[in-house]
Write a protein that holds these residues in place. Structure first.
Motif, mmCIF file in Angstrom:
data_model
loop_
_atom_site.group_PDB
_atom_site.id
_atom_site.type_symbol
_atom_site.label_atom_id
_atom_site.label_comp_id
_atom_site.label_asym_id
_atom_site.label_seq_id
_atom_site.Cartn_x
_atom_site.Cartn_y
_atom_site.Cartn_z
ATOM 1 N N UNK A 16 -3.643 -0.322 5.620
ATOM 2 C CA UNK A 16 -2.961 -1.409 4.908
ATOM 3 C C UNK A 16 -3.964 -2.215 4.077
ATOM 4 N N UNK A 17 -5.094 -2.587 4.683
ATOM 5 C CA UNK A 17 -6.102 -3.398 3.986
ATOM 6 C C UNK A 17 -6.697 -2.652 2.793
ATOM 7 N N UNK A 18 -6.923 -1.355 2.944
ATOM 8 C CA UNK A 18 -7.437 -0.563 1.825
ATOM 9 C C UNK A 18 -6.416 -0.549 0.693
ATOM 10 N N UNK A 19 -5.134 -0.360 1.026
ATOM 11 C CA UNK A 19 -4.084 -0.359 0.003
ATOM 12 C C UNK A 19 -4.021 -1.707 -0.714
ATOM 13 N N UNK A 20 -4.079 -2.794 0.041
ATOM 14 C CA UNK A 20 -4.027 -4.126 -0.578
ATOM 15 C C UNK A 20 -5.242 -4.361 -1.474
ATOM 16 N N UNK A 21 -6.404 -3.913 -1.043
ATOM 17 C CA UNK A 21 -7.617 -4.058 -1.851
ATOM 18 C C UNK A 21 -7.514 -3.225 -3.119
ATOM 19 N N UNK A 22 -6.955 -2.024 -3.009
ATOM 20 C CA UNK A 22 -6.763 -1.177 -4.189
ATOM 21 C C UNK A 22 -5.834 -1.846 -5.202
ATOM 22 N N UNK A 23 -4.832 -2.585 -4.724
ATOM 23 C CA UNK A 23 -3.932 -3.303 -5.631
ATOM 24 C C UNK A 23 -4.709 -4.311 -6.473
ATOM 25 N N UNK A 38 -2.712 -10.535 -4.855
ATOM 26 C CA UNK A 38 -2.438 -9.107 -4.640
ATOM 27 C C UNK A 38 -2.976 -8.638 -3.280
ATOM 28 N N UNK A 39 -3.930 -9.386 -2.687
ATOM 29 C CA UNK A 39 -4.434 -9.027 -1.352
ATOM 30 C C UNK A 39 -3.328 -9.111 -0.295
ATOM 31 N N UNK A 40 -2.354 -9.990 -0.509
ATOM 32 C CA UNK A 40 -1.298 -10.162 0.488
ATOM 33 C C UNK A 40 0.103 -9.935 -0.072
ATOM 34 N N UNK A 41 0.247 -9.821 -1.385
ATOM 35 C CA UNK A 41 1.556 -9.692 -2.006
ATOM 36 C C UNK A 41 2.158 -8.308 -1.829
ATOM 37 N N UNK A 42 3.477 -8.248 -1.976
ATOM 38 C CA UNK A 42 4.183 -6.973 -1.861
ATOM 39 C C UNK A 42 4.329 -6.330 -3.234
ATOM 40 N N UNK A 43 4.725 -5.073 -3.231
ATOM 41 C CA UNK A 43 4.903 -4.325 -4.473
ATOM 42 C C UNK A 43 3.575 -3.863 -5.035
ATOM 43 N N UNK A 44 3.645 -2.964 -5.991
ATOM 44 C CA UNK A 44 2.438 -2.487 -6.663
ATOM 45 C C UNK A 44 1.883 -1.203 -6.079
ATOM 46 N N UNK A 45 0.832 -0.728 -6.718
ATOM 47 C CA UNK A 45 0.213 0.564 -6.388
ATOM 48 C C UNK A 45 -1.055 0.349 -5.596
ATOM 49 N N UNK A 46 -1.220 1.036 -4.476
ATOM 50 C CA UNK A 46 -0.269 1.859 -3.728
ATOM 51 C C UNK A 46 0.527 0.993 -2.755
ATOM 52 N N UNK A 125 8.745 -0.711 -4.557
ATOM 53 C CA UNK A 125 7.799 0.248 -5.097
ATOM 54 C C UNK A 125 8.514 1.373 -5.820
ATOM 55 N N UNK A 126 7.818 1.967 -6.773
ATOM 56 C CA UNK A 126 8.296 3.202 -7.369
ATOM 57 C C UNK A 126 8.038 4.325 -6.360
ATOM 58 N N UNK A 127 8.726 5.444 -6.508
ATOM 59 C CA UNK A 127 8.442 6.561 -5.605
ATOM 60 C C UNK A 127 6.969 6.987 -5.631
ATOM 61 N N UNK A 128 6.326 6.918 -6.788
ATOM 62 C CA UNK A 128 4.905 7.292 -6.890
ATOM 63 C C UNK A 128 4.045 6.347 -6.063
ATOM 64 N N UNK A 129 4.343 5.049 -6.092
ATOM 65 C CA UNK A 129 3.590 4.074 -5.304
ATOM 66 C C UNK A 129 3.764 4.332 -3.811
ATOM 67 N N UNK A 130 4.981 4.697 -3.405
ATOM 68 C CA UNK A 130 5.253 5.002 -1.997
ATOM 69 C C UNK A 130 4.489 6.254 -1.563
ATOM 70 N N UNK A 131 4.519 7.287 -2.395
ATOM 71 C CA UNK A 131 3.808 8.527 -2.075
ATOM 72 C C UNK A 131 2.308 8.273 -1.996
ATOM 73 N N UNK A 132 1.776 7.496 -2.935
ATOM 74 C CA UNK A 132 0.341 7.181 -2.920
ATOM 75 C C UNK A 132 -0.028 6.433 -1.647
ATOM 76 N N UNK A 133 0.796 5.468 -1.255
ATOM 77 C CA UNK A 133 0.545 4.739 -0.007
ATOM 78 C C UNK A 133 0.631 5.637 1.208
ATOM 79 N N UNK A 134 1.614 6.538 1.216
ATOM 80 C CA UNK A 134 1.761 7.467 2.342
ATOM 81 C C UNK A 134 0.552 8.397 2.444
ATOM 82 N N UNK A 135 0.072 8.878 1.307
ATOM 83 C CA UNK A 135 -1.123 9.740 1.312
ATOM 84 C C UNK A 135 -2.342 8.984 1.819
#
Length: 144
Positions: A16-23, A38-46, A125-135
């Motif tokens: 989760x923290x890596x994803x938030x940092x990537x945002x 963006x460190x704590x907000x929802x939505x976005x890639x990944x 999220x877009x499906x791509x953002x969800x897939x990126x987060x899942x990966x």
């Protein structure tokens, strides 16, 4: 033993923290703007929701196997969370955007609502953002 010694908590939170940092990094690269929210907000890639639940599922799968009932429960939970992120929450974000536009046009100098009360548009999220987060969530447990 405390919760921070529990790998089924720590590894998903790291994902989760890596994803938030990537945002934050992605926003910085695309918009040339540092946005600490963006460190704590929802939505976005990944999708950090997807990274979190897949981090948990994959950690369980590594330890217990993909055929274990607990892993199956976690995977079903992950699918529900990811479906919600790409479906319901994304639709709510689109509706918020339209409502904010309507309110903005209605205002025409009149303060109908306070700017601080604007509806949050970046919810899902877009499906791509969800897939990126899942990966991301799938890979992080293998790194730890």
């Amino acid at each position: 033993m405390n919760i921070f010694d529990n790998r089924y908590f720590v590894i998903p939170v790291i994902a989760w923290a890596i994803a938030q940092t990537l945002k934050v990094i992605i926003e910085l690269l695309i918009n040339r703007e540092f946005n600490a929210h963006r460190f704590v907000g929802s939505g976005g890639m990944p999708s950090s929701h997807s990274a979190l639940v897949m981090g948990l599922t994959t950690t369980l799968a590594i330890d217990l196997g993909w055929n274990d009932p607990i892993t199956a429960v976690a995977f079903i939970f992950a699918l529900v969370v990811m479906y919600d992120a790409a479906g319901v929450r994304r639709a709510a974000g689109k509706q918020a955007k339209i409502l904010n536009l309507i309110i903005s046009e209605l205002q025409q100098g009149n303060k109908l609502v306070d700017e601080k009360e604007k509806l949050k548009e970046l919810l899902g999220h877009t499906p791509v953002e969800v897939i990126a987060g899942a990966l991301l969530g799938f890979l992080v447990p293998y790194l730890f």
